[in-house]
Design an enzyme around this catalytic site. Sequence first.
Site, short mmCIF file in Angstrom:
data_model
loop_
_atom_site.label_atom_id
_atom_site.label_comp_id
_atom_site.label_asym_id
_atom_site.label_seq_id
_atom_site.Cartn_x
_atom_site.Cartn_y
_atom_site.Cartn_z
N ASP A 11 -39.96 -31.61 -45.41
CA ASP A 11 -40.58 -30.38 -45.91
C ASP A 11 -41.94 -30.26 -45.23
O ASP A 11 -42.77 -31.17 -45.34
CB ASP A 11 -40.79 -30.44 -47.42
CG ASP A 11 -39.48 -30.43 -48.19
OD1 ASP A 11 -38.56 -29.73 -47.76
OD2 ASP A 11 -39.39 -31.14 -49.21
N ASP A 130 -31.19 -22.72 -53.71
CA ASP A 130 -32.02 -23.40 -54.71
C ASP A 130 -31.60 -22.88 -56.08
O ASP A 130 -31.56 -21.67 -56.30
CB ASP A 130 -33.50 -23.09 -54.49
CG ASP A 130 -34.00 -23.57 -53.13
OD1 ASP A 130 -33.43 -24.53 -52.60
OD2 ASP A 130 -34.97 -22.97 -52.62
#
Length: 250
Positions: A11, A130
């Site tokens: 990330d 998500d």
Amino acid sequence: MNKKRLIPCLDTRDGKVVKGVHFVDVKDVGDPADLAKRYTEEGADELVVLDITAGTEGRATRLDVLKRVCAVTDLPVTQGGGMTSLADIDAAMAAGATRVGINSAAVKTPDLLRQGVEKYGKDAIVAAIDAKEVDGSWHVFIGGGLEDTGKDLLPWAKEVEALGVGAILLTSIDADGTKAGYDIPMTRAVTEAVSIPVIASGGAGKVQDIIDVLKESDCEAALAASVFHFGEMSVGEIKAALKEEGLDVY
């Protein structure tokens, strides 16, 4: 049983690898290229690079970070974050990505998935989803996990499969960064709803968490971040443990 894969996730924010909990409380971890090199040497099967603020900042993904990662690894690299058009996909592929992950833009413009598949083939396009539990059901979230679309997870997973994508990268917002284990019920529900590979993401804290999700959900791969970044276990150590449990790994 199909072979299982391990995928470290990078990330990134402002050119650095970061990690948070529930998509917030984000802290710097290290340099993307350094970590990519380390995970390649440890035997990872793929790398995922997610520009986590591209969407919320309304910009394209940072290709300089992607290029630096691709320069130090021969592994497949999936780039996500800020993929809002076919031109963005083109740019990521030209910069070295093997696959791209499309999340918010897929919800807003589902045809983008079809366009990407038509141009690059199904294996190059991943639907990144998500999801979080809301009032007893799983909802799809976008915008870095901040915006509840109101979409139910399972119908959306079936829809992206119908659009031709080669895989789903499924992240549990509830489990993300907690190191308390993957959301196995959610992951299992998606693997049972679709026939394409599902990559489980969110919650890995120990080897047993990875063993559990691979055995109990029929996902094709486990993605993890914290457990790798903070040196708690290496990719090689995890693979050895998976083999001892009878799992077939690369």
